[in-house]
Design an enzyme around this catalytic site. Structure first.
Site, PDB file in Angstrom:
ATOM      1  N   THR A   1      50.636  19.751  47.842  1.00  0.00           N
ATOM      2  CA  THR A   1      49.477  18.955  47.400  1.00  0.00           C
ATOM      3  C   THR A   1      48.590  18.544  48.573  1.00  0.00           C
ATOM      4  O   THR A   1      47.462  18.098  48.367  1.00  0.00           O
ATOM      5  CB  THR A   1      49.956  17.665  46.708  1.00  0.00           C
ATOM      6  OG1 THR A   1      50.665  16.884  47.693  1.00  0.00           O
ATOM      7  CG2 THR A   1      50.886  17.943  45.549  1.00  0.00           C
TER       8      THR A   1
ATOM      9  N   ARG B   1      53.109  15.252  55.273  1.00  0.00           N
ATOM     10  CA  ARG B   1      52.173  15.880  54.356  1.00  0.00           C
ATOM     11  C   ARG B   1      52.941  16.780  53.405  1.00  0.00           C
ATOM     12  O   ARG B   1      53.656  17.684  53.835  1.00  0.00           O
ATOM     13  CB  ARG B   1      51.175  16.695  55.177  1.00  0.00           C
ATOM     14  CG  ARG B   1      50.058  17.241  54.353  1.00  0.00           C
ATOM     15  CD  ARG B   1      48.893  17.657  55.222  1.00  0.00           C
ATOM     16  NE  ARG B   1      49.186  18.771  56.108  1.00  0.00           N
ATOM     17  CZ  ARG B   1      48.242  19.596  56.551  1.00  0.00           C
ATOM     18  NH1 ARG B   1      46.990  19.417  56.211  1.00  0.00           N
ATOM     19  NH2 ARG B   1      48.550  20.582  57.357  1.00  0.00           N
TER      20      ARG B   1
ATOM     21  N   ASP C   1      49.837  23.698  64.918  1.00  0.00           N
ATOM     22  CA  ASP C   1      50.506  22.458  64.511  1.00  0.00           C
ATOM     23  C   ASP C   1      50.767  21.609  65.765  1.00  0.00           C
ATOM     24  O   ASP C   1      51.564  21.989  66.628  1.00  0.00           O
ATOM     25  CB  ASP C   1      51.819  22.790  63.802  1.00  0.00           C
ATOM     26  CG  ASP C   1      52.462  21.545  63.214  1.00  0.00           C
ATOM     27  OD1 ASP C   1      52.613  21.464  62.002  1.00  0.00           O
ATOM     28  OD2 ASP C   1      52.809  20.622  64.009  1.00  0.00           O
TER      29      ASP C   1
ATOM     30  N   ASP D   1      54.463  20.563  66.391  1.00  0.00           N
ATOM     31  CA  ASP D   1      55.283  21.691  66.844  1.00  0.00           C
ATOM     32  C   ASP D   1      54.958  22.071  68.279  1.00  0.00           C
ATOM     33  O   ASP D   1      55.845  22.362  69.080  1.00  0.00           O
ATOM     34  CB  ASP D   1      55.064  22.918  65.945  1.00  0.00           C
ATOM     35  CG  ASP D   1      55.806  22.785  64.621  1.00  0.00           C
ATOM     36  OD1 ASP D   1      56.745  21.964  64.543  1.00  0.00           O
ATOM     37  OD2 ASP D   1      55.440  23.495  63.665  1.00  0.00           O
TER      38      ASP D   1
HETATM   39  N1  URA Z   1      48.004  19.128  61.524  1.00  0.00           N
HETATM   40  C1  URA Z   1      48.158  19.911  62.628  1.00  0.00           C
HETATM   41  O1  URA Z   1      49.062  19.698  63.423  1.00  0.00           O
HETATM   42  N2  URA Z   1      47.292  20.911  62.815  1.00  0.00           N
HETATM   43  C2  URA Z   1      46.270  21.174  61.994  1.00  0.00           C
HETATM   44  O2  URA Z   1      45.496  22.107  62.239  1.00  0.00           O
HETATM   45  C3  URA Z   1      46.127  20.352  60.851  1.00  0.00           C
HETATM   46  C4  URA Z   1      46.996  19.328  60.639  1.00  0.00           C
END
Ligand code: URA
Length: 209
Positions: free
Chosen positions: A108, A104, A200, A203
């Site tokens: 953007t 991502r 995330d 992560d």
């Molecule tokens: N990707 C993620 O890992 N967490 C989110 O909250 C949104 C996208």
């Protein structure tokens, strides 16, 4: 199948709560994701086509139910999708596996493709696309575009958490792709993260932050 299915099973909800806690350690997070993925897979595979075959039990012969048609295809959106993929592969060991590499663009929020490798004969298989977080829906919609271009006609999308914005985006772009998730959260924040969410997912499962 409905466009959105929320799996409200107590075990799924309990495990999800543990995953949301910010101090849940990486190894526990990963294990919980594996377990939830199998419970969600139970729901998303509910409509797999069936046939019967003759088997001999120790007592007699019978016509027993068995999966029909070509093997299922599981496609993971890298990298966080692999956390869901690992558990489902255990449950459906003969599934064919594909990967879509999308990251991502943080400004953007649009997906950028860097990898695409999927099984042959996608048109004859049910395809389950997996990614834990349905946030803006841009990556999942782009991944479904790629799968359709590669021939897939029967696609399901499996995620752990969905934001209303992501569900709406998918419904607009791909109304033919049912979504199965453990929860529909409240909103996306200004950085495109799901709230309350769990942070995330990549992560948290790989300990990269
Ligand atoms: N990707 C993620 O890992 N967490 C989110 O909250 C949104 C996208």
């Amino acid at each position: 199948m409905k466009h959105l299915t929320i799996v409200d099973h107590p075990l799924v909800q309990h495990k999800l709560t543990l995953m949301r806690k910010k101090d849940t350690p990486t190894a526990v997070f990963r294990q919980l994701l594996r377990e939830i993925s199998q419970l969600l897979a139970y729901e998303v595979t509910r409509e797999l086509p069936m046939t019967t075959r003759t088997v001999e039990t120790p007592l007699c012969e019978m016509e027993a139910p068995t999966l029909a048609g070509k093997k299922l295809a599981l496609v993971s959106i890298l990298r966080a999708g692999n956390g869901l993929l690992d558990g489902i592969m255990e449950l459906v060991p003969s599934a064919r596996i594909g990967f879509v590499g999308l990251y991502r663009d943080e400004e953007t929020l649009q997906p950028v493709q860097y990898y695409f490798k999927v099984p042959a004969d996608l048109e004859d298989r049910m395809v389950i696309l997996v990614d834990p977080m349905l946030a803006t829906g841009n990556s999942s919609a782009a991944a479904v575009d790629l799968l359709k271009k590669a021939g897939a006609t029967k696609i399901r999308f499996l995620c752990l958490l969905a934001a209303p914005e992501g569900v709406a985006r998918m419904k607009e772009a791909h109304p033919d792709v049912p979504i199965v998730t453990a929860a529909l959260d409240e909103r996306l924040n200004e950085k495109g993260y799901i709230e309350p969410g769990l942070g995330d997912a990549g992560d948290r499962m790989y300990g990269t932050k």
